[in-house]
Design an enzyme around this catalytic site. Structure first.
Site, PDB file in Angstrom:
ATOM      1  CG  ASP A  14      37.403  43.869  45.361  1.00  0.00           C
ATOM      2  OD1 ASP A  14      36.764  44.393  46.292  1.00  0.00           O
ATOM      3  OD2 ASP A  14      37.116  42.756  44.888  1.00  0.00           O
ATOM      4  CE  LYS A  27      53.440  57.791  55.174  1.00  0.00           C
ATOM      5  NZ  LYS A  27      53.806  59.032  54.422  1.00  0.00           N
ATOM      6  CG  ASN A  43      34.334  38.973  42.777  1.00  0.00           C
ATOM      7  OD1 ASN A  43      34.845  39.868  42.114  1.00  0.00           O
ATOM      8  ND2 ASN A  43      34.424  38.913  44.091  1.00  0.00           N
ATOM      9  CB  VAL A 251      40.280  38.036  47.162  1.00  0.00           C
ATOM     10  CG1 VAL A 251      39.238  38.907  46.466  1.00  0.00           C
ATOM     11  CG2 VAL A 251      40.900  38.792  48.326  1.00  0.00           C
ATOM     12  CG  ASP A 255      32.319  35.691  44.945  1.00  0.00           C
ATOM     13  OD1 ASP A 255      31.264  35.397  45.528  1.00  0.00           O
ATOM     14  OD2 ASP A 255      33.026  36.661  45.268  1.00  0.00           O
ATOM     15  CB  THR A 288      44.879  34.268  41.103  1.00  0.00           C
ATOM     16  OG1 THR A 288      43.622  34.356  41.784  1.00  0.00           O
ATOM     17  CG2 THR A 288      44.773  33.260  39.973  1.00  0.00           C
TER      18      THR A 288
END
Length: 312
Positions: A14, A27, A43, A251, A255, A288
């Site tokens: 990750d 960019k 996780n 993310v 989990d 988080t």
């Protein structure tokens, strides 16, 4: 001491970072770059260990990214059992756009797995010494639809509780043989599984209860994002509202929810308490940034604030 083993057939290395604004072609310079071992079962193990339990990760990995994943797991002091494969472990990328406070997540399919390798992984899992076996994440190409059902049956025969968190053919195949202790689909995954729209909370609850009634799972925890969650069992349906938090990243929220639920069950907590602790785990993960997942102190704080009872 509480011991779990986790299974991650399609892990990821990750990477996450932040940009002020996303543009095409140009960019863009990012900052706050983070690297972490990822994939469902990995996780779950990271959060379970943070809470105070023991976890061993079983996973497939290969190539340079697989080596990076190994090093990242060692840095997190996670006990691991790697089955080496020929293909390159995938990279998962999350980009947080500060101006919109939106997160963009990019995930690839991952490598195809040779039969000899998934059978080697299956054999290793069959020897796992644990109280709970948690299979989390997608099935990679080459792995049969019934892989999770096969390891669930083997776990049940050894008195190990089997927990499933997958999607698509992994979810359907894992439930097919029955005997799952806990399954945690999102409402979107439940809709895909049933082929139904499931627009109302009553319809969602009925679909979850049907899984229980067919003997496919003892507990079905359906997460619904901002709409909270539902836990179905033979004793009925429990509804919990979402815990309001300021989102930094989504993310690993699912989990983290699974890890917290399993931890509470392992501590002997009642299903309603375990579900509340799981919801706190999911909310704590949202707090988080990037790939950091839920922190134990946040999980316990949110649980105690929302239930008024001491956390496990």
């Amino acid at each position: 001491m509480m011991n779990i083993a986790t299974v991650t057939l399609n892990p990821a290395f990750d990477v996450s970072f932040e940009v002020d604004r996303l543009f095409h072609t140009s960019k863009m310079r990012g900052d706050n770059e983070r690297h972490a071992p990822g994939g469902g079962g990995i996780n779950v193990a990271r959060v379970f260990v943070r809470l105070g339990g023991n976890a061993r990760c079983h996973y497939l990995a290969g190539g340079a990214t697989g080596a990076a994943l190994d090093r990242a797991l060692d840095q997190h002091e996670i006990v691991r059992n790697r089955v080496a494969i020929a293909g390159e472990t995938r990279v998962s990328t999350s980009v947080f756009e500060r101006t919109s406070r939106r997160e963009y997540r990019f995930v690839t399919d991952g490598p195809e797995i040779a039969e000899a390798k998934w059978r080697e992984c299956e054999a290793a899992i069959a020897q796992a010494e644990c109280d709970y076996l948690v299979a989390s994440g997608s099935l990679p190409r080459g792995v049969p639809d019934d892989f999770y059902a096969r390891i669930a049956t083997a776990a049940n025969n050894r008195g190990i509780r089997f927990v499933l968190d997958s999607s698509g053919r992994g979810l359907a195949g894992g439930l097919a043989a029955g005997g799952v202790f806990l399954v945690k689909p999102s409402v979107g995954e439940l809709r895909a599984l049933t082929g139904q729209e499931l627009e109302s909370e009553e319809e969602i609850a009925a679909a979850a209860r049907a899984i229980v009634e067919r003997g496919q799972a003892k507990y079905v925890a359906v997460t619904m994002g901002r709409d909270g969650g539902i836990l179905a069992s033979a004793d009925g349906v429990i509804r919990r509202a979402a815990i309001p938090v300021e989102a930094a990243s989504a993310v690993g929220a699912g989990d983290s929810c699974v890890a917290a639920m399993v931890y509470a069950f392992a501590r002997g907590r009642a299903p309603a308490d375990a579900f509340a602790f799981g919801m706190a785990g999911g909310a704590a993960a949202v707090l988080t940034p990037g790939t950091d997942l839920a922190r134990a102190r946040d999980i316990r704080r949110l649980y105690e604030e929302t239930t008024g009872t001491p956390a496990p």
